[in-house]
Design an enzyme around this catalytic site. Structure first.
Site, PDB file in Angstrom:
ATOM      1  CG  ASP A   7      -2.578   2.543 -10.613  1.00 18.48           C
ATOM      2  OD1 ASP A   7      -1.988   1.596 -11.151  1.00 18.48           O
ATOM      3  OD2 ASP A   7      -2.172   3.717 -10.659  1.00 18.48           O
ATOM      4  CG  ASP A   9       3.855   2.762 -10.002  1.00 18.86           C
ATOM      5  OD1 ASP A   9       5.051   3.036  -9.936  1.00 18.86           O
ATOM      6  OD2 ASP A   9       3.402   1.612  -9.853  1.00 18.86           O
ATOM      7  CG  ASP A 169      -2.473   7.430 -11.735  1.00 18.91           C
ATOM      8  OD1 ASP A 169      -1.403   8.028 -11.966  1.00 18.91           O
ATOM      9  OD2 ASP A 169      -2.653   6.234 -12.010  1.00 18.91           O
TER      10      ASP A 169
END
Length: 223
Positions: A7, A9, A169
């Site tokens: 991922d 961001d 995240d």
């Protein structure tokens, strides 16, 4: 080939400052001033543009679907004009990518950021060529947590989708990996890091220096 898919961001980079600035640009246009607070609202920023607009409008008692829809393109344009002012990679992130590549893993990105913006950010930060694939929110007809963007990121990186791992995240990343039938590693150094253990990923990552060993343990050596 085994692949490590990231991922973007909140995983590879803290992009919250530039995202919040773009949202506040919209709120100023609406006449509300700066509604979201740098640092304090970082977790909201990393959930995307629509979430920032929704949260900010509710904060000032002005939420409406049509307002979110109207200003979302404005936010994207503002963000594209100042996409790398505050953004920083997390310590050791790009070094870990290099280590994984040197070990023989394919490395790519699967993000819910629009592909063009993700490409622009990585190019501006000087690391686009470090990633063999980039699948964004609008690359395919579906986005995470649908497993297909993750599988496509693995394929475009030259890998077998059944032998990939997702580094993320959020619950979105955890659910994407689960739907694809592959392991996930969730980082604990982002703004929502304290909540990651409850999502029960295959592993938690406290620092990028530990990632190559975790990857080898979960999906095997590259060669």
């Amino acid at each position: 080939m085994r692949t490590v898919i990231f991922d973007l961001d909140g995983t590879l980079a803290d992009t919250s400052g530039d995202l919040l600035a773009a949202a506040n640009h919209c709120f100023r246009e609406m006449g509300h001033g700066d509604v979201l607070v740098h640092g304090q609202d970082a977790a909201i920023a990393l959930r995307g543009g629509r979430m920032m607009l929704t949260h900010g409008l509710k904060r000032v008692g002005a939420y409406a679907d049509e307002t979110v829809n109207k200003y979302y393109p404005v936010l994207l344009e503002a963000y594209s004009q100042a996409i790398d002012t505050h953004t920083q990679f997390y310590p050791g992130a790009i070094e870990a990518v290099g280590t994984l590549k040197a070990a023989g893993y394919g490395v790519g990105i699967c993000t819910n950021k629009p592909e063009a913006l993700a490409d622009l950010l990585l190019t501006r930060m000087g690391v686009r060529d470090q990633f063999a694939s980039l699948v964004g929110a609008d690359t395919l007809p579906v986005r995470k947590p649908d497993p297909e963007p993750l599988r496509e990121a693995a394929r475009r990186a030259g890998g077998n989708p059944d032998l990939c791992i997702l580094i993320g995240d959020s619950d979105t990343d955890r659910n994407t990996a689960r739907a694809a039938g592959v392991p996930s590693v969730l980082v604990t150094f982002g703004p929502s890091g304290a909540d990651m253990a409850a999502l029960e990923p295959e592993a938690l990552l406290e620092h990028f220096r530990d990632l190559p060993e975790l990857v080898a343990g979960l999906i095997g050596a590259a060669a």
